[in-house]
Design a protein around this motif. Structure first.
Motif, PDB file in Angstrom:
ATOM      1  N   UNK A  44       0.789  -1.224   0.000  1.00  0.00           N
ATOM      2  CA  UNK A  44       0.000   0.000   0.000  1.00  0.00           C
ATOM      3  C   UNK A  44       0.825   1.280   0.000  1.00  0.00           C
ATOM      4  N   UNK A  45       2.129   1.173   0.087  1.00  0.00           N
ATOM      5  CA  UNK A  45       2.954   2.364   0.221  1.00  0.00           C
ATOM      6  C   UNK A  45       3.767   2.677  -1.012  1.00  0.00           C
ATOM      7  N   UNK A  46       4.367   3.846  -0.990  1.00  0.00           N
ATOM      8  CA  UNK A  46       5.236   4.282  -2.084  1.00  0.00           C
ATOM      9  C   UNK A  46       6.384   3.286  -2.273  1.00  0.00           C
ATOM     10  N   UNK A  47       6.880   2.729  -1.166  1.00  0.00           N
ATOM     11  CA  UNK A  47       7.992   1.779  -1.240  1.00  0.00           C
ATOM     12  C   UNK A  47       7.576   0.418  -1.808  1.00  0.00           C
ATOM     13  N   UNK A  48       6.302   0.206  -2.059  1.00  0.00           N
ATOM     14  CA  UNK A  48       5.811  -1.062  -2.607  1.00  0.00           C
ATOM     15  C   UNK A  48       5.589  -1.015  -4.114  1.00  0.00           C
ATOM     16  N   UNK A  49       5.580   0.162  -4.698  1.00  0.00           N
ATOM     17  CA  UNK A  49       5.158   0.323  -6.091  1.00  0.00           C
ATOM     18  C   UNK A  49       5.988  -0.518  -7.065  1.00  0.00           C
ATOM     19  N   UNK A  50       7.301  -0.491  -6.937  1.00  0.00           N
ATOM     20  CA  UNK A  50       8.142  -1.250  -7.871  1.00  0.00           C
ATOM     21  C   UNK A  50       7.869  -2.747  -7.756  1.00  0.00           C
ATOM     22  N   UNK A  51       7.760  -3.255  -6.551  1.00  0.00           N
ATOM     23  CA  UNK A  51       7.501  -4.684  -6.351  1.00  0.00           C
ATOM     24  C   UNK A  51       6.106  -5.053  -6.848  1.00  0.00           C
ATOM     25  N   UNK A  52       5.137  -4.178  -6.645  1.00  0.00           N
ATOM     26  CA  UNK A  52       3.786  -4.444  -7.141  1.00  0.00           C
ATOM     27  C   UNK A  52       3.797  -4.575  -8.657  1.00  0.00           C
ATOM     28  N   UNK A  53       4.554  -3.712  -9.319  1.00  0.00           N
ATOM     29  CA  UNK A  53       4.636  -3.758 -10.782  1.00  0.00           C
ATOM     30  C   UNK A  53       5.396  -4.994 -11.269  1.00  0.00           C
ATOM     31  N   UNK A  58      -0.573  -8.673  -8.239  1.00  0.00           N
ATOM     32  CA  UNK A  58      -0.405  -7.739  -7.126  1.00  0.00           C
ATOM     33  C   UNK A  58      -1.734  -7.137  -6.713  1.00  0.00           C
ATOM     34  N   UNK A  59      -1.821  -6.851  -5.423  1.00  0.00           N
ATOM     35  CA  UNK A  59      -3.023  -6.287  -4.818  1.00  0.00           C
ATOM     36  C   UNK A  59      -2.660  -5.058  -4.001  1.00  0.00           C
ATOM     37  N   UNK A  60      -3.551  -4.084  -4.009  1.00  0.00           N
ATOM     38  CA  UNK A  60      -3.379  -2.903  -3.161  1.00  0.00           C
ATOM     39  C   UNK A  60      -4.736  -2.532  -2.588  1.00  0.00           C
ATOM     40  N   UNK A  68       0.892   3.053  -5.838  1.00  0.00           N
ATOM     41  CA  UNK A  68       0.718   1.627  -5.521  1.00  0.00           C
ATOM     42  C   UNK A  68      -0.572   1.090  -6.135  1.00  0.00           C
ATOM     43  N   UNK A  69      -1.633   1.876  -6.072  1.00  0.00           N
ATOM     44  CA  UNK A  69      -2.889   1.434  -6.697  1.00  0.00           C
ATOM     45  C   UNK A  69      -2.716   1.298  -8.203  1.00  0.00           C
ATOM     46  N   UNK A  70      -2.002   2.231  -8.821  1.00  0.00           N
ATOM     47  CA  UNK A  70      -1.782   2.171 -10.265  1.00  0.00           C
ATOM     48  C   UNK A  70      -0.874   1.009 -10.669  1.00  0.00           C
ATOM     49  N   UNK A  71       0.088   0.670  -9.833  1.00  0.00           N
ATOM     50  CA  UNK A  71       1.034  -0.402 -10.144  1.00  0.00           C
ATOM     51  C   UNK A  71       0.451  -1.785  -9.907  1.00  0.00           C
ATOM     52  N   UNK A  72      -0.622  -1.875  -9.141  1.00  0.00           N
ATOM     53  CA  UNK A  72      -1.170  -3.188  -8.803  1.00  0.00           C
ATOM     54  C   UNK A  72      -2.160  -3.675  -9.849  1.00  0.00           C
ATOM     55  N   UNK A  73      -2.365  -4.993  -9.869  1.00  0.00           N
ATOM     56  CA  UNK A  73      -3.314  -5.607 -10.792  1.00  0.00           C
ATOM     57  C   UNK A  73      -4.745  -5.469 -10.309  1.00  0.00           C
ATOM     58  N   UNK A  74      -4.919  -5.382  -8.998  1.00  0.00           N
ATOM     59  CA  UNK A  74      -6.254  -5.350  -8.402  1.00  0.00           C
ATOM     60  C   UNK A  74      -6.231  -4.429  -7.192  1.00  0.00           C
TER      61      UNK A  74
END
Length: 141
Positions: A44-53, A58-60, A68-74
């Motif tokens: 859910x954080x800025x530090x998660x965005x790269x890993x989510x992508x 990926x879920x947020x 993070x919401x934009x980088x996640x699949x759901x």
């Protein structure tokens, strides 16, 4: 028990991490990908965005930062990780239903195409059979 551990346990996930650095997340995802694993990343954080992508899936939560919401699949509603096991269960059921529909379509085509090619079906019968096949797959979905 931390929320991550509780959600992982409820989903039957044995290999999970909480409070990891962005570098560790990226490195770990690459290691797991090289080994053939398909990773679900929840963040859910800025530090998660790269890993989510980078993750296979990926879920947020809805309250996550925009990137993070934009980088996640759901994106799921709420902030609780308790939604994650339900999302996984729904995804598994959907995958099962998709496989059923592919199997049905394959069997249908293996039977219908030779019948049509041999001219054993009138255009009206072929149209009804094709419409019925589509309706069955749609209803099954």
């Amino acid at each position: 028990m931390c929320p991550t551990a509780a959600a992982a346990q409820a989903a039957g996930i044995t290999d999970w991490r909480a409070s990891a650095t962005p570098q560790f997340k990226a490195q770990r995802l690459q290691e797991l990908e090289r080994s053939g694993a398909k990773v679900l990343m929840v963040g859910d954080g800025l530090n998660d965005a790269a890993a989510l992508a980078m993750a296979h899936a990926s879920l947020a939560p809805g309250g996550a930062v925009d990137v993070s919401r934009l980088a996640s699949d759901c994106v799921f509603s709420g902030e609780s990780l308790q939604s994650v096991p339900r999302i996984i269960a729904i995804a598994r059921k959907a995958r099962h239903r998709i496989r059923e529909n592919f199997a049905f379509a394959t069997v249908y085509n293996l039977i219908a195409i030779p019948i049509a090619l041999l001219g054993w079906a009138t255009p009206m019968v072929a149209a009804i059979a094709m419409s019925s096949s589509s309706a069955i797959v749609t209803l099954n979905a």
